[in-house]
Scaffold this active site. Structure first.
Site, mmCIF file in Angstrom:
data_model
loop_
_atom_site.group_PDB
_atom_site.id
_atom_site.type_symbol
_atom_site.label_atom_id
_atom_site.label_comp_id
_atom_site.label_asym_id
_atom_site.label_seq_id
_atom_site.Cartn_x
_atom_site.Cartn_y
_atom_site.Cartn_z
ATOM 1 N N ASP A 144 -10.059 -41.276 -24.790
ATOM 2 C CA ASP A 144 -10.512 -40.050 -25.450
ATOM 3 C C ASP A 144 -11.972 -39.738 -25.152
ATOM 4 O O ASP A 144 -12.579 -38.904 -25.815
ATOM 5 C CB ASP A 144 -10.296 -40.136 -26.960
ATOM 6 N N ASP A 149 -17.358 -38.027 -26.454
ATOM 7 C CA ASP A 149 -16.281 -38.566 -27.278
ATOM 8 C C ASP A 149 -15.574 -37.365 -27.900
ATOM 9 O O ASP A 149 -16.204 -36.566 -28.591
ATOM 10 C CB ASP A 149 -16.888 -39.469 -28.346
ATOM 11 N N LYS A 174 -21.414 -49.462 -34.944
ATOM 12 C CA LYS A 174 -21.645 -48.462 -35.986
ATOM 13 C C LYS A 174 -22.765 -48.886 -36.945
ATOM 14 O O LYS A 174 -22.536 -49.106 -38.144
ATOM 15 C CB LYS A 174 -20.354 -48.180 -36.751
#
Length: 350
Positions: free
Chosen positions: A108, A226, A159
């Site tokens: 993706d 992304d 993250k």
């Protein structure tokens, strides 16, 4: 070199577009996203890939029944249950018989990354794994990576909290670097991944390799996107229209098969799929309109996405990245802003 393309995600943030379609089969300027990914790989000498599948795996095999996507031959590895990014890599490698150095990428992500340069760095570094890094303004949604000037990775934080200290760029710069989702791995990495259970390559495996001083990195400040959110998916389409990608440019975002566009309609910087009807006075700006959509007179669609077969009633307005799923209907006169899920203003087909 063989490549594993990770395609098993549910595409939750792109619902309702992904209610029935895996996100990598969503069209970008009229072509499924997976075709853009495969075309890029082929341009760098990759001719054999493994599709690591999970959610709606049949969508790929039905669309490409002859075992090829464009110029690339593909094999399929369908996870019996979700196993995380690392678990998916191990499962796909074992299912396809990979025993040598191989490439892994997230399906993706759309990028113009120089895959040859990444593979060359890996070959010269002697590292167990080599990852591509991308400079970004905000690393918090991704994996923050710090590396020394030689490209040896010092830390890997998946993250991080917003406001975390920027990572050191191997070639200088003032933006933190994130993992760009493309890796060259040796078979030794597979031995680190526990079988038959979920394992994250970003949270579990890369930190182990960093601790052993065996993770290298290449900073590649190329086109990178992304596509996991509606805003990013819309940007992917508009970037191709604008020629922002090195490898892709289209000059007309209106399908030749869409001959039902009224001469009084205004269409600007948008992608219009085949078989669409756009009524008089309708306005479409910076938007993606899927195949077979119908926009009635005076409908306004700005910065939004319509799935295939969607219908927008007369005088309705969609803006602020509204997303209408395939076959859904927007009532005449309705005003939708950032609509992601069906509401009373969406009329059922029943």
């Amino acid at each position: 070199m063989k490549a594993i393309v990770l395609l098993g995600g549910f595409g939750t943030r792109l619902r309702p577009l992904t209610n029935d379609t895996p996100k990598q089969m969503l069209p970008v300027c009229g072509r499924p996203m997976i075709e853009w990914v495969c075309e890029h790989l082929h341009s760098h000498g990759i001719d054999d890939i493994v599709l690591s599948l999970g959610y709606r795996a049949e969508a790929f095999t039905v669309a490409y029944p002859r075992g090829r996507i464009g110029q690339l031959a593909y094999q399929v590895a369908v996870e019996p249950d979700p196993r995380g990014t690392a678990g998916a890599v191990r499962f796909a490698a074992e299912a396809s018989g990979i025993t040598d150095t191989f490439l892994v990428l997230n399906g993706d992500v759309l990028t113009d990354l120089d895959v040859d340069a990444l593979a060359s760095l890996h070959a010269s570094s002697g590292a167990e794994a080599t990852i591509a890094l991308q400079p970004v303004a905000d690393p918090s949604p991704y994996g923050l990576v710090a590396a020394d000037p030689s490209g040896r990775v010092l830390s890997f934080s998946e993250k991080p909290d917003p406001g975390s200290a920027p990572a050191t760029l191997p070639r200088g710069g003032d933006r933190p670097t994130i993992s760009a989702g493309t890796y060259v791995l040796t078979s030794a990495v597979l031995d680190r991944i526990a079988p038959d259970r979920p394992v994250s390559i970003e949270r579990d495996i890369f930190p182990q390799i960093v601790a052993d001083g065996a993770l290298a990195a290449l900073v590649a400040d190329s086109y990178w996107l992304d596509t996991g959110t509606p805003q990013q998916y819309l940007a992917a389409n508009l970037d191709v229209l604008a020629g922002r990608r090195v490898a892709a440019k289209v000059t007309d975002g209106i399908s030749a098969a869409s001959d039902g566009i009224h001469p009084d309609a205004q269409i600007r910087t948008s992608v219009i799929g085949s078989g669409c009807e756009v009524g008089p006075g309708a306005v479409v700006q910076r938007s993606v309109v899927g195949d077979g959509c119908r926009l009635a007179a005076g409908a306004i669609v700005i910065d939004s996405v319509l799935g295939a077969g969607a219908v927008v009633g007369a005088g309705a307005t969609l803006c602020d990245c509204s997303v209408i799923g395939s076959g859904e209907r927007v009532a005449p006169g309705a005003v939708l802003r950032a609509q992601r899920q069906p509401s009373p203003e969406l009329v059922s087909d029943s």
